[in-house]
Design a protein around this motif. Sequence first.
Motif, PDB file in Angstrom:
ATOM      1  N   ILE A   2      -4.577   3.994 -16.962  1.00 21.19           N
ATOM      2  CA  ILE A   2      -3.775   5.161 -16.592  1.00 21.19           C
ATOM      3  C   ILE A   2      -2.362   4.746 -16.185  1.00 21.19           C
ATOM      4  O   ILE A   2      -1.378   5.362 -16.606  1.00 21.19           O
ATOM      5  CB  ILE A   2      -4.479   5.971 -15.488  1.00 21.19           C
ATOM      6  CG1 ILE A   2      -5.751   6.614 -16.064  1.00 21.19           C
ATOM      7  CG2 ILE A   2      -3.545   7.026 -14.892  1.00 21.19           C
ATOM      8  CD1 ILE A   2      -6.686   7.195 -15.024  1.00 21.19           C
ATOM      9  N   LEU A   3      -2.243   3.703 -15.366  1.00 18.38           N
ATOM     10  CA  LEU A   3      -0.907   3.299 -14.932  1.00 18.38           C
ATOM     11  C   LEU A   3      -0.044   2.813 -16.089  1.00 18.38           C
ATOM     12  O   LEU A   3       1.140   3.147 -16.153  1.00 18.38           O
ATOM     13  CB  LEU A   3      -0.988   2.244 -13.836  1.00 18.38           C
ATOM     14  CG  LEU A   3      -1.393   2.760 -12.460  1.00 18.38           C
ATOM     15  CD1 LEU A   3      -1.468   1.621 -11.455  1.00 18.38           C
ATOM     16  CD2 LEU A   3      -0.452   3.855 -11.971  1.00 18.38           C
ATOM     17  N   THR A   4      -0.604   2.025 -16.993  1.00 17.84           N
ATOM     18  CA  THR A   4       0.218   1.563 -18.115  1.00 17.84           C
ATOM     19  C   THR A   4       0.600   2.723 -19.031  1.00 17.84           C
ATOM     20  O   THR A   4       1.647   2.682 -19.666  1.00 17.84           O
ATOM     21  CB  THR A   4      -0.467   0.434 -18.918  1.00 17.84           C
ATOM     22  OG1 THR A   4      -1.750   0.878 -19.364  1.00 17.84           O
ATOM     23  CG2 THR A   4      -0.599  -0.820 -18.076  1.00 17.84           C
ATOM     24  N   SER A   5      -0.214   3.778 -19.055  1.00 15.57           N
ATOM     25  CA  SER A   5       0.167   4.961 -19.847  1.00 15.57           C
ATOM     26  C   SER A   5       1.219   5.800 -19.119  1.00 15.57           C
ATOM     27  O   SER A   5       1.773   6.734 -19.701  1.00 15.57           O
ATOM     28  CB  SER A   5      -1.063   5.806 -20.185  1.00 15.57           C
ATOM     29  OG  SER A   5      -1.543   6.472 -19.042  1.00 15.57           O
ATOM     30  N   LEU A  33       0.828  -1.197   0.000  1.00 15.68           N
ATOM     31  CA  LEU A  33       0.000   0.000   0.000  1.00 15.68           C
ATOM     32  C   LEU A  33       0.866   1.251   0.000  1.00 15.68           C
ATOM     33  O   LEU A  33       1.952   1.272   0.558  1.00 15.68           O
ATOM     34  CB  LEU A  33      -0.911   0.019   1.229  1.00 15.68           C
ATOM     35  CG  LEU A  33      -1.922  -1.113   1.330  1.00 15.68           C
ATOM     36  CD1 LEU A  33      -2.661  -1.037   2.665  1.00 15.68           C
ATOM     37  CD2 LEU A  33      -2.911  -1.064   0.176  1.00 15.68           C
ATOM     38  N   SER A  34       0.347   2.300  -0.588  1.00 12.83           N
ATOM     39  CA  SER A  34       1.046   3.583  -0.572  1.00 12.83           C
ATOM     40  C   SER A  34       0.875   4.222   0.804  1.00 12.83           C
ATOM     41  O   SER A  34      -0.020   3.862   1.575  1.00 12.83           O
ATOM     42  CB  SER A  34       0.464   4.510  -1.645  1.00 12.83           C
ATOM     43  OG  SER A  34      -0.856   4.886  -1.293  1.00 12.83           O
ATOM     44  N   ASP A  35       1.723   5.188   1.105  1.00 12.51           N
ATOM     45  CA  ASP A  35       1.599   5.918   2.373  1.00 12.51           C
ATOM     46  C   ASP A  35       0.238   6.590   2.473  1.00 12.51           C
ATOM     47  O   ASP A  35      -0.357   6.649   3.551  1.00 12.51           O
ATOM     48  CB  ASP A  35       2.712   6.967   2.499  1.00 12.51           C
ATOM     49  CG  ASP A  35       4.076   6.335   2.741  1.00 12.51           C
ATOM     50  OD1 ASP A  35       4.132   5.168   3.195  1.00 12.51           O
ATOM     51  OD2 ASP A  35       5.087   7.012   2.480  1.00 12.51           O
ATOM     52  N   ASP A  36      -0.271   7.107   1.340  1.00 12.50           N
ATOM     53  CA  ASP A  36      -1.590   7.742   1.349  1.00 12.50           C
ATOM     54  C   ASP A  36      -2.693   6.743   1.684  1.00 12.50           C
ATOM     55  O   ASP A  36      -3.661   7.086   2.353  1.00 12.50           O
ATOM     56  CB  ASP A  36      -1.873   8.412  -0.001  1.00 12.50           C
ATOM     57  CG  ASP A  36      -1.002   9.647  -0.207  1.00 12.50           C
ATOM     58  OD1 ASP A  36      -0.910  10.470   0.727  1.00 12.50           O
ATOM     59  OD2 ASP A  36      -0.425   9.783  -1.295  1.00 12.50           O
ATOM     60  N   SER A  37      -2.534   5.501   1.238  1.00 19.39           N
ATOM     61  CA  SER A  37      -3.515   4.464   1.587  1.00 19.39           C
ATOM     62  C   SER A  37      -3.529   4.229   3.088  1.00 19.39           C
ATOM     63  O   SER A  37      -4.596   4.075   3.689  1.00 19.39           O
ATOM     64  CB  SER A  37      -3.200   3.154   0.868  1.00 19.39           C
ATOM     65  OG  SER A  37      -3.315   3.309  -0.515  1.00 19.39           O
ATOM     66  N   TYR A  38      -2.348   4.205   3.687  1.00 18.79           N
ATOM     67  CA  TYR A  38      -2.271   4.037   5.137  1.00 18.79           C
ATOM     68  C   TYR A  38      -2.979   5.172   5.859  1.00 18.79           C
ATOM     69  O   TYR A  38      -3.646   4.964   6.874  1.00 18.79           O
ATOM     70  CB  TYR A  38      -0.816   3.936   5.603  1.00 18.79           C
ATOM     71  CG  TYR A  38      -0.176   2.605   5.310  1.00 18.79           C
ATOM     72  CD1 TYR A  38      -0.628   1.443   5.937  1.00 18.79           C
ATOM     73  CD2 TYR A  38       0.874   2.501   4.423  1.00 18.79           C
ATOM     74  CE1 TYR A  38      -0.046   0.214   5.665  1.00 18.79           C
ATOM     75  CE2 TYR A  38       1.462   1.272   4.142  1.00 18.79           C
ATOM     76  CZ  TYR A  38       1.001   0.143   4.772  1.00 18.79           C
ATOM     77  OH  TYR A  38       1.581  -1.076   4.505  1.00 18.79           O
ATOM     78  N   LYS A  39      -2.850   6.391   5.344  1.00 16.18           N
ATOM     79  CA  LYS A  39      -3.522   7.532   5.958  1.00 16.18           C
ATOM     80  C   LYS A  39      -5.045   7.368   5.902  1.00 16.18           C
ATOM     81  O   LYS A  39      -5.747   7.668   6.865  1.00 16.18           O
ATOM     82  CB  LYS A  39      -3.104   8.833   5.272  1.00 16.18           C
ATOM     83  CG  LYS A  39      -1.671   9.224   5.537  1.00 16.18           C
ATOM     84  CD  LYS A  39      -1.297  10.452   4.724  1.00 16.18           C
ATOM     85  CE  LYS A  39       0.196  10.708   4.789  1.00 16.18           C
ATOM     86  NZ  LYS A  39       0.612  11.773   3.863  1.00 16.18           N
ATOM     87  N   ILE A  40      -5.547   6.901   4.778  1.00 15.12           N
ATOM     88  CA  ILE A  40      -6.991   6.691   4.629  1.00 15.12           C
ATOM     89  C   ILE A  40      -7.459   5.595   5.578  1.00 15.12           C
ATOM     90  O   ILE A  40      -8.482   5.740   6.258  1.00 15.12           O
ATOM     91  CB  ILE A  40      -7.343   6.352   3.160  1.00 15.12           C
ATOM     92  CG1 ILE A  40      -7.091   7.567   2.271  1.00 15.12           C
ATOM     93  CG2 ILE A  40      -8.779   5.854   3.037  1.00 15.12           C
ATOM     94  CD1 ILE A  40      -7.112   7.275   0.784  1.00 15.12           C
ATOM     95  N   LYS A  71       2.628   5.618  -7.373  1.00  8.19           N
ATOM     96  CA  LYS A  71       2.373   6.447  -8.560  1.00  8.19           C
ATOM     97  C   LYS A  71       0.885   6.749  -8.685  1.00  8.19           C
ATOM     98  O   LYS A  71       0.490   7.897  -8.944  1.00  8.19           O
ATOM     99  CB  LYS A  71       2.882   5.718  -9.818  1.00  8.19           C
ATOM    100  CG  LYS A  71       2.831   6.556 -11.076  1.00  8.19           C
ATOM    101  CD  LYS A  71       3.440   5.814 -12.240  1.00  8.19           C
ATOM    102  CE  LYS A  71       4.943   5.859 -12.140  1.00  8.19           C
ATOM    103  NZ  LYS A  71       5.637   5.465 -13.365  1.00  8.19           N
ATOM    104  N   TRP A  72       0.043   5.733  -8.484  1.00  3.89           N
ATOM    105  CA  TRP A  72      -1.406   5.905  -8.566  1.00  3.89           C
ATOM    106  C   TRP A  72      -1.882   6.926  -7.529  1.00  3.89           C
ATOM    107  O   TRP A  72      -2.665   7.827  -7.844  1.00  3.89           O
ATOM    108  CB  TRP A  72      -2.103   4.566  -8.367  1.00  3.89           C
ATOM    109  CG  TRP A  72      -3.598   4.612  -8.434  1.00  3.89           C
ATOM    110  CD1 TRP A  72      -4.466   4.382  -7.412  1.00  3.89           C
ATOM    111  CD2 TRP A  72      -4.398   4.893  -9.577  1.00  3.89           C
ATOM    112  NE1 TRP A  72      -5.758   4.504  -7.840  1.00  3.89           N
ATOM    113  CE2 TRP A  72      -5.745   4.827  -9.179  1.00  3.89           C
ATOM    114  CE3 TRP A  72      -4.124   5.211 -10.911  1.00  3.89           C
ATOM    115  CZ2 TRP A  72      -6.810   5.051 -10.044  1.00  3.89           C
ATOM    116  CZ3 TRP A  72      -5.183   5.437 -11.773  1.00  3.89           C
ATOM    117  CH2 TRP A  72      -6.502   5.355 -11.340  1.00  3.89           C
ATOM    118  N   ALA A  73      -1.404   6.805  -6.306  1.00  2.00           N
ATOM    119  CA  ALA A  73      -1.784   7.747  -5.247  1.00  2.00           C
ATOM    120  C   ALA A  73      -1.381   9.167  -5.633  1.00  2.00           C
ATOM    121  O   ALA A  73      -2.163  10.109  -5.455  1.00  2.00           O
ATOM    122  CB  ALA A  73      -1.155   7.345  -3.915  1.00  2.00           C
ATOM    123  N   ASN A  74      -0.180   9.331  -6.165  1.00  2.00           N
ATOM    124  CA  ASN A  74       0.271  10.657  -6.581  1.00  2.00           C
ATOM    125  C   ASN A  74      -0.582  11.215  -7.716  1.00  2.00           C
ATOM    126  O   ASN A  74      -0.847  12.409  -7.763  1.00  2.00           O
ATOM    127  CB  ASN A  74       1.739  10.634  -6.996  1.00  2.00           C
ATOM    128  CG  ASN A  74       2.671  10.511  -5.812  1.00  2.00           C
ATOM    129  OD1 ASN A  74       2.364  10.991  -4.727  1.00  2.00           O
ATOM    130  ND2 ASN A  74       3.790   9.846  -6.006  1.00  2.00           N
TER     131      ASN A  74
END
Length: 130
Positions: A82-85, A5-12, A123-126
């Motif tokens: 989006i991620l593959t792009s 998980l991203s750091d932002d996911s942990y915050k949520i 990257k997705w979180a950003n």
Amino acid sequence: MVRPLSDDSYKIIKWQLDTFSDFKQVVSEGGKEVFTQFVFPSGSYKKNISSQTVNKLCRLIRDRKSMEEWIAHDFRRSLTTILTSHDVALHVSEKMLGHSLGGVLEIYNKNEWLPEQQEAYDKWANLILK
């Protein structure tokens, strides 16, 4: 299934736990108070949120904002597109969605690409939160 998980996911998730971890509800069986054990609880707080509840919320948002029709599953399509792009390898985005890679890859290659998934989740979180 393991997912970095991203750091932002942990915050949520921390916000959800801080908000709901001490939420008491009365259970009909015996009327005793219990704590919910779910990060994303259902409306009754007795089980995890269901896909039907998420889709109902999506419809509510869509209708209130006069948006064209979309469903929660569209987020999965958006994630991989989006991620593959943004230079995330297709096999990594497929693993993020919980898909098997199929064919010979599925049989011989058991790699989960966890570091690559971590980078892709960051990257997705950003992309979506900043």
